[in-house]
Write an enzyme that holds these catalytic residues in place. Structure first.
Site, PDB file in Angstrom:
ATOM      1  CD  GLU A 209      -2.374  -1.134   2.914  1.00  0.00           C
ATOM      2  OE1 GLU A 209      -2.110  -0.210   3.720  1.00  0.00           O
ATOM      3  OE2 GLU A 209      -3.195  -2.025   3.176  1.00  0.00           O
TER       4      GLU A 209
ATOM      5  NE  ARG B  85       6.353   9.177   3.292  1.00  0.00           N
ATOM      6  CZ  ARG B  85       5.865  10.033   4.197  1.00  0.00           C
ATOM      7  NH1 ARG B  85       6.086  11.316   4.082  1.00  0.00           N
ATOM      8  NH2 ARG B  85       5.180   9.577   5.230  1.00  0.00           N
TER       9      ARG B  85
ATOM     10  NE  ARG C 154       4.986  15.120   4.973  1.00  0.00           N
ATOM     11  CZ  ARG C 154       6.246  14.844   5.198  1.00  0.00           C
ATOM     12  NH1 ARG C 154       7.189  15.555   4.629  1.00  0.00           N
ATOM     13  NH2 ARG C 154       6.572  13.851   5.973  1.00  0.00           N
TER      14      ARG C 154
ATOM     15  CB  CYS D 259      -1.968  35.448  11.868  1.00  0.00           C
ATOM     16  SG  CYS D 259      -2.278  36.678  10.604  1.00  0.00           S
ATOM     17  CD  GLU D 260      -1.165  29.330  14.174  1.00  0.00           C
ATOM     18  OE1 GLU D 260      -0.301  28.913  14.982  1.00  0.00           O
ATOM     19  OE2 GLU D 260      -2.362  29.047  14.235  1.00  0.00           O
TER      20      GLU D 260
ATOM     21  CE1 TYR E  98      -0.271  10.629   3.639  1.00  0.00           C
ATOM     22  CE2 TYR E  98       2.033  10.313   3.052  1.00  0.00           C
ATOM     23  CZ  TYR E  98       0.795   9.795   3.352  1.00  0.00           C
ATOM     24  OH  TYR E  98       0.612   8.440   3.367  1.00  0.00           O
TER      25      TYR E  98
HETATM   26  N1  LLP Z   1      -1.514   2.093   4.550  1.00  0.00           N
HETATM   27  C1  LLP Z   1      -2.023   2.553   5.703  1.00  0.00           C
HETATM   28  C2  LLP Z   1      -2.936   1.715   6.465  1.00  0.00           C
HETATM   29  C3  LLP Z   1      -1.662   3.837   6.156  1.00  0.00           C
HETATM   30  O1  LLP Z   1      -2.166   4.293   7.290  1.00  0.00           O
HETATM   31  C4  LLP Z   1      -0.764   4.624   5.390  1.00  0.00           C
HETATM   32  C5  LLP Z   1      -0.372   5.972   5.843  1.00  0.00           C
HETATM   33  C6  LLP Z   1      -0.278   4.093   4.185  1.00  0.00           C
HETATM   34  C7  LLP Z   1      -0.672   2.824   3.795  1.00  0.00           C
HETATM   35  C8  LLP Z   1       0.646   4.859   3.277  1.00  0.00           C
HETATM   36  O2  LLP Z   1       1.830   5.189   3.883  1.00  0.00           O
HETATM   37  P1  LLP Z   1       3.011   5.810   3.001  1.00  0.00           P
HETATM   38  O3  LLP Z   1       3.423   4.762   1.997  1.00  0.00           O
HETATM   39  O4  LLP Z   1       2.496   7.001   2.322  1.00  0.00           O
HETATM   40  O5  LLP Z   1       4.056   6.123   3.995  1.00  0.00           O
HETATM   41  N2  LLP Z   1       0.772  12.540   6.861  1.00  0.00           N
HETATM   42  C9  LLP Z   1       2.058  11.928   7.080  1.00  0.00           C
HETATM   43  C10 LLP Z   1       2.102  10.453   6.950  1.00  0.00           C
HETATM   44  C11 LLP Z   1       1.011   9.703   7.677  1.00  0.00           C
HETATM   45  C12 LLP Z   1       0.693   8.449   6.962  1.00  0.00           C
HETATM   46  C13 LLP Z   1      -0.516   7.786   7.480  1.00  0.00           C
HETATM   47  N3  LLP Z   1      -0.768   6.494   6.940  1.00  0.00           N
HETATM   48  C14 LLP Z   1       3.150  12.676   6.328  1.00  0.00           C
HETATM   49  O6  LLP Z   1       2.898  13.780   5.860  1.00  0.00           O
HETATM   50  O7  LLP Z   1       4.278  12.201   6.252  1.00  0.00           O
END
Ligand code: LLP
Length: 417
Positions: free
Chosen positions: A269, A272, A308, A338-339, A367
């Site tokens: 899955e 990123r 981020r 304004c932060e 993200y």
């Molecule tokens: N599968 C599940 C169940 C997840 O919760 C996530 C991400 C992914 C796959 C995908 O993960 P990736 O391959 O994108 O790392 N907002 C944060 C990252 C939080 C990710 C949450 N879950 C950021 O900006 O780095």
């Protein structure tokens, strides 16, 4: 310059900024394809499906590219389900995870024929069973396991340790599988894990996969023969700055042998990995200013557009589109919000930039827009998809009217308890 805007033509980016305005997100279809194909190649030896994690970037234009490549989807809400169905993803290749799926969301997923609804608690399993029985429709499900595997990453990006809110504790999984097998309307098709995000070292994937396999053996020993696939989650790290990013090959070597040995298919899955470096955020310099010995570059994108840096203290490279040799200086690149926490970069070495010029914030394809808000009443940025030498606006810039939709300055209906 522009040489630093890897994979993008700086002239095209400048044209987009001039025509569409700033801030704007720009995604490259070809860079997404290259990432997908590299992973698919690494996994060629096993029956597999790459289920793109829609939460990273749910833009329909991005989904269109991934659907054409044959991707499945990892979703966490009915909103994401709706998007992937609009993009015509095959429901069989959809994995639905999340600790707080509502009965209504589960019902919609069952009706849509989602391939794997991953249960994350026994309490959720009660709801799922009830919904499948009410609908008189079979539900195809997986168990999201908490494998109790640690990773090195930001505290907010660890999901696979014992105390995390995610998944069913390792030692309860066989009992849950037995319960599922006893329900005529539930079909247990797989086990899943997702141990965290921005993972640099593949060893935890190996450890986690081995733990899933132990469970497969125990579940099969209890007479359950319906398992088809192991889902090893997302989380593959990328290089934003100077981090180590695991190669698809290293990832494959960590997970494929064990899954193959069990005669199962492999699901993963990534979010990123597929889209982060396929996206840039274009922002224009509004003003320059110095204060207390600090040099400020004030730009038109803030934490509402891209959170981020503020939220995770994440480092994203910032590159001016304009070419030419210029002196370097150390600056704070800040937004209009304004932060004090509204910044894109602090104490960053950057060539000297001035008002009116456009900067590209790199690594913002994942993200980025999806975590944007309208804080300070700022309409959200448009999203542009580039394919070769052409581009289109895949999502228009939000308008001020959009921001007040559903609100009223005068009450129309009063309710009493
Ligand atoms: N599968 C599940 C169940 C997840 O919760 C996530 C991400 C992914 C796959 C995908 O993960 P990736 O391959 O994108 O790392 N907002 C944060 C990252 C939080 C990710 C949450 N879950 C950021 O900006 O780095």
């Amino acid at each position: 310059m522009g040489a630093g805007v890897l994979g993008f033509d700086p002239g095209l980016l400048q044209a987009i900024a001039d025509r569409i305005g700033t801030p704007s997100y720009v995604y490259s279809a070809n860079l997404i394809r290259a990432q997908y194909n590299a992973l698919a190649d690494a996994l060629h030896g096993i029956r597999h499906r790459i289920c793109y994690s829609v939460k990273a970037n749910g833009n329909l234009g991005v989904l269109r590219v991934l659907k054409q490549l044959g991707a499945g989807a990892d979703i966490v809400s009915v909103g994401e389900l709706r998007r992937v169905l609009m993009a015509r993803f095959d429901p069989d290749g959809i994995v639905f995870s999340g600790v707080g799926k509502t009965a209504a969301e589960i019902a919609e997923a069952i009706r849509a024929g989602v391939g794997f609804i991953n249960v994350e608690s026994t309490s959720e399993l009660d709801t799922l069973t009830g919904v499948a029985n009410d609908l008189k429709t079979p539900a195809r499900i997986g168990i999201r396991v908490n494998p109790d595997v640690a990773i090195e990453s930001h505290l907010y990006m660890k999901t696979g340790e014992k105390t995390a809110k995610f998944g069913i504790p390792f030692d309860e999984v066989v009992a849950v599988a037995t319960r599922i097998a006893a329900e005529p309307r539930l079909l247990l098709r797989g086990l899943a894990m997702h141990i965290g995000s921005q993972i640099a070292d593949v060893t935890p994937y190996h450890r986690g996969t081995i733990k899933l396999l132990e469970l497969v053996t125990a579940i099969r020993a209890s007479g359950i023969t319906t398992l088809e696939a192991l889902d090893v989650g997302g989380g593959l790290g990328v290089r934003y700055h100077n981090e180590k990013a695991p190669s698809p090959k290293a990832f494959a070597e960590a997970v494929v042998p064990a899954v193959s040995a069990a005669g199962l298919g492999l699901l993963c899955e990534p979010g990123r990995y597929l889209v982060a470096n396929a996206g840039v955020l274009l922002t224009r310099v509004l003003y320059r200013k110095h204060a207390g010995g600090k040099e400020y570059v004030i730009v038109d994108a803030g934490m509402s557009d891209f959170v981020r840096p503020s939220h995770y203290n994440a480092h994203h490279e910032i590159i001016p589109l304009r070419d030419g040799k210029r002196a370097e200086e150390t600056v704070n690149v800040v937004g209009p919000i304004c932060e004090t926490g509204d910044f894109l970069a602090l104490d960053r070495k950057l060539v000297s930039v001035g008002p009116g010029e456009v900067l590209a914030v790199l690594g913002t394809g994942a993200y980025g827009f999806v975590m944007a808000s309208t804080y300070n009443q700022r309409p959200r940025a448009p999203e542009v998809v580039v394919d070769g030498d052409r581009y289109y606006v895949a999502r228009q810039r939000e308008t001020l009217d959009d921001l007040v939709r559903g609100e009223t300055a005068e009450p129309t209906t009063w309710y009493k308890a």
